[in-house]
Design a protein around this motif. Sequence first.
Motif, PDB file in Angstrom:
ATOM      1  N   ASN A  23       0.845  -1.189   0.000  1.00 19.57           N
ATOM      2  CA  ASN A  23       0.000   0.000   0.000  1.00 19.57           C
ATOM      3  C   ASN A  23       0.885   1.247   0.000  1.00 19.57           C
ATOM      4  O   ASN A  23       1.581   1.523   0.978  1.00 19.57           O
ATOM      5  N   LEU A  24       0.852   1.991  -1.092  1.00 25.17           N
ATOM      6  CA  LEU A  24       1.726   3.156  -1.210  1.00 25.17           C
ATOM      7  C   LEU A  24       1.269   4.327  -0.346  1.00 25.17           C
ATOM      8  O   LEU A  24       1.986   5.320  -0.225  1.00 25.17           O
ATOM      9  N   TRP A  25       0.091   4.216   0.255  1.00 25.07           N
ATOM     10  CA  TRP A  25      -0.322   5.233   1.222  1.00 25.07           C
ATOM     11  C   TRP A  25       0.513   5.096   2.499  1.00 25.07           C
ATOM     12  O   TRP A  25       0.754   6.077   3.210  1.00 25.07           O
ATOM     13  N   HIS A  26       0.943   3.880   2.790  1.00 27.20           N
ATOM     14  CA  HIS A  26       1.706   3.628   4.008  1.00 27.20           C
ATOM     15  C   HIS A  26       3.173   3.321   3.724  1.00 27.20           C
ATOM     16  O   HIS A  26       4.009   3.456   4.621  1.00 27.20           O
ATOM     17  N   GLN A  27       3.482   2.904   2.518  1.00 27.73           N
ATOM     18  CA  GLN A  27       4.865   2.614   2.137  1.00 27.73           C
ATOM     19  C   GLN A  27       5.321   3.693   1.159  1.00 27.73           C
ATOM     20  O   GLN A  27       5.002   3.663  -0.028  1.00 27.73           O
ATOM     21  N   VAL A  28       6.052   4.631   1.673  1.00 28.92           N
ATOM     22  CA  VAL A  28       6.434   5.806   0.884  1.00 28.92           C
ATOM     23  C   VAL A  28       7.556   5.459  -0.086  1.00 28.92           C
ATOM     24  O   VAL A  28       8.591   4.904   0.296  1.00 28.92           O
ATOM     25  N   LEU A  29       7.342   5.790  -1.368  1.00 27.98           N
ATOM     26  CA  LEU A  29       8.359   5.603  -2.398  1.00 27.98           C
ATOM     27  C   LEU A  29       8.655   6.940  -3.058  1.00 27.98           C
ATOM     28  O   LEU A  29       7.774   7.800  -3.164  1.00 27.98           O
ATOM     29  N   ASP A  30       9.895   7.106  -3.513  1.00 28.80           N
ATOM     30  CA  ASP A  30      10.224   8.332  -4.239  1.00 28.80           C
ATOM     31  C   ASP A  30       9.580   8.298  -5.632  1.00 28.80           C
ATOM     32  O   ASP A  30       9.055   7.263  -6.065  1.00 28.80           O
ATOM     33  N   LYS A  31       9.629   9.406  -6.327  1.00 25.17           N
ATOM     34  CA  LYS A  31       8.949   9.523  -7.614  1.00 25.17           C
ATOM     35  C   LYS A  31       9.483   8.531  -8.635  1.00 25.17           C
ATOM     36  O   LYS A  31       8.714   7.927  -9.399  1.00 25.17           O
ATOM     37  N   ASP A  32      10.796   8.329  -8.667  1.00 29.58           N
ATOM     38  CA  ASP A  32      11.385   7.389  -9.620  1.00 29.58           C
ATOM     39  C   ASP A  32      10.886   5.968  -9.381  1.00 29.58           C
ATOM     40  O   ASP A  32      10.591   5.225 -10.330  1.00 29.58           O
ATOM     41  N   SER A  33      10.781   5.576  -8.117  1.00 31.29           N
ATOM     42  CA  SER A  33      10.305   4.231  -7.788  1.00 31.29           C
ATOM     43  C   SER A  33       8.841   4.054  -8.157  1.00 31.29           C
ATOM     44  O   SER A  33       8.426   2.984  -8.616  1.00 31.29           O
ATOM     45  N   GLN A  34       8.052   5.099  -7.970  1.00 34.85           N
ATOM     46  CA  GLN A  34       6.640   5.036  -8.340  1.00 34.85           C
ATOM     47  C   GLN A  34       6.489   4.864  -9.853  1.00 34.85           C
ATOM     48  O   GLN A  34       5.655   4.079 -10.318  1.00 34.85           O
ATOM     49  N   GLU A  35       7.302   5.586 -10.612  1.00 34.49           N
ATOM     50  CA  GLU A  35       7.254   5.455 -12.075  1.00 34.49           C
ATOM     51  C   GLU A  35       7.736   4.072 -12.508  1.00 34.49           C
ATOM     52  O   GLU A  35       7.197   3.480 -13.448  1.00 34.49           O
ATOM     53  N   TRP A  36       8.730   3.559 -11.816  1.00 36.40           N
ATOM     54  CA  TRP A  36       9.251   2.232 -12.140  1.00 36.40           C
ATOM     55  C   TRP A  36       8.171   1.179 -11.913  1.00 36.40           C
ATOM     56  O   TRP A  36       8.027   0.252 -12.716  1.00 36.40           O
ATOM     57  N   LEU A  37       7.416   1.289 -10.831  1.00 36.08           N
ATOM     58  CA  LEU A  37       6.322   0.351 -10.557  1.00 36.08           C
ATOM     59  C   LEU A  37       5.324   0.323 -11.712  1.00 36.08           C
ATOM     60  O   LEU A  37       4.869  -0.745 -12.128  1.00 36.08           O
ATOM     61  N   LYS A  38       4.972   1.481 -12.210  1.00 38.10           N
ATOM     62  CA  LYS A  38       3.987   1.564 -13.292  1.00 38.10           C
ATOM     63  C   LYS A  38       4.478   0.866 -14.560  1.00 38.10           C
ATOM     64  O   LYS A  38       3.695   0.258 -15.294  1.00 38.10           O
ATOM     65  N   LYS A  39       5.776   0.939 -14.823  1.00 36.43           N
ATOM     66  CA  LYS A  39       6.322   0.417 -16.073  1.00 36.43           C
ATOM     67  C   LYS A  39       6.703  -1.065 -16.008  1.00 36.43           C
ATOM     68  O   LYS A  39       6.671  -1.756 -17.031  1.00 36.43           O
ATOM     69  N   HIS A  40       7.058  -1.537 -14.835  1.00 36.84           N
ATOM     70  CA  HIS A  40       7.632  -2.880 -14.737  1.00 36.84           C
ATOM     71  C   HIS A  40       6.798  -3.878 -13.936  1.00 36.84           C
ATOM     72  O   HIS A  40       7.190  -5.046 -13.847  1.00 36.84           O
ATOM     73  N   CYS A  41       5.697  -3.438 -13.373  1.00 37.59           N
ATOM     74  CA  CYS A  41       4.924  -4.322 -12.491  1.00 37.59           C
ATOM     75  C   CYS A  41       3.489  -4.484 -12.975  1.00 37.59           C
ATOM     76  O   CYS A  41       2.948  -3.633 -13.682  1.00 37.59           O
ATOM     77  N   ARG A  42       2.886  -5.592 -12.582  1.00 38.00           N
ATOM     78  CA  ARG A  42       1.471  -5.837 -12.863  1.00 38.00           C
ATOM     79  C   ARG A  42       0.867  -6.542 -11.655  1.00 38.00           C
ATOM     80  O   ARG A  42       1.504  -7.387 -11.034  1.00 38.00           O
ATOM     81  N   LYS A  43      -0.367  -6.163 -11.342  1.00 36.36           N
ATOM     82  CA  LYS A  43      -1.043  -6.728 -10.171  1.00 36.36           C
ATOM     83  C   LYS A  43      -2.246  -7.551 -10.624  1.00 36.36           C
ATOM     84  O   LYS A  43      -3.093  -7.071 -11.380  1.00 36.36           O
ATOM     85  N   TRP A  44      -2.290  -8.804 -10.155  1.00 32.75           N
ATOM     86  CA  TRP A  44      -3.443  -9.665 -10.398  1.00 32.75           C
ATOM     87  C   TRP A  44      -4.350  -9.568  -9.164  1.00 32.75           C
ATOM     88  O   TRP A  44      -3.945  -9.955  -8.055  1.00 32.75           O
ATOM     89  N   VAL A  45      -5.549  -9.015  -9.328  1.00 31.64           N
ATOM     90  CA  VAL A  45      -6.440  -8.780  -8.199  1.00 31.64           C
ATOM     91  C   VAL A  45      -7.601  -9.767  -8.214  1.00 31.64           C
ATOM     92  O   VAL A  45      -8.005 -10.271  -9.268  1.00 31.64           O
ATOM     93  N   LEU A  46      -8.150 -10.057  -7.047  1.00 31.04           N
ATOM     94  CA  LEU A  46      -9.278 -10.977  -6.946  1.00 31.04           C
ATOM     95  C   LEU A  46     -10.488 -10.373  -7.643  1.00 31.04           C
ATOM     96  O   LEU A  46     -10.838  -9.222  -7.418  1.00 31.04           O
TER      97      LEU A  46
END
Length: 345
Positions: free
Chosen positions: A241-264
């Motif tokens: 949860n990025l509301w509680h786990q603070v990431l810098d701007k570069d890390s947030q952009e990296w998540l968008k480009k390199h990650c995918r979430k499979w949700v129920l």
Amino acid sequence: MDGFAEISGDPSCDFQYYFNQQGQLRHRVSEEAFVFRYIKGDVKGNQQQLLALEQYVTKHIYTLLEEECHLNKIYIPVDASDRHLSAFFFMSPGALDQNGLVILIQDQGTIRAGQWSRRMIVQEDVEKGSQIPYIHKVLEDSCGIIVMNPNDNSVELQHNFVENEDVANQQRFLMSKSGSSTPEEHVRYVWDFFVSKCAATHIAVVTHGYGGLAFVDLLSHRSQEVQNKVYAVAFIDSFHNLWHQVLDKDSQEWLKKHCRKWVLSSKPLDRPISFLKVDCPQVSAGTESHDAAPWMCLRSIFRFFAKTMKAHTTIPFTRAAIITRSKSRNRLTQSRTVSERPAAC
């Protein structure tokens, strides 16, 4: 440790069930599926049943990791003098020297390395509830694999002491394991002492539940290292949860480009799922069961890795536009004036 001893005894020794050739848990005599026999008022007896089940499944999966998948058990910390007080994880031989590496990080709780869901293992079979199908796929693709063990956090010790000449007492307590006192510490330790030093230039990560939170914690502490080495992350019903786990701007952009979430979701597998604010693209896991999600998503996740790898290794280049003959004089004239244009391949 003087006066201290690890608690001995294995409730699973007299366990009345076994895993058949299909990986199903069955009674040794009746061949019936596992049934938890709740005994009203017998708290200790009920706990013993659960502990026996937990230990039997854990031992069976560990055996499969070593004997069927041929993984090595790696103890941590690396300078540990007493393995009985040490945590460990599993890794394929030569994994740190291979070009490709896949890391598995499970959910929280009493499950151990090699398990996505004990409930699925017990109610369905080893194939659907363990990480073994993922391990087989990775090894078939000639990549290395690391199976983390983030819930192996403590050991129960017994302290024997003499209160006076006539009375001897015992005191039991939990001692945290160095380098693995929490799931987050375990993931960071394995990264720092193993993954960060590996030769792999293409690392993919699969996380389930709390494992996703532990990975994002790693990203927050080792931002540049993770971004340089990891090309794709699959979050399965992740608890991060990025509301509680603070990431810098570069890390947030990296998540968008390199990650995918499979949700129920009740929607078909891979159907895009939209929310007002997301940290990375989301798709349906094809199930509303947290325990079944890793099994349901397996093929989808490896397709995602293949597609991301292709994009990660493709290098754009410029080529000249091709001028062809045309039956139309006007088109011919226009084609001769076409200038060179960049095109991505």
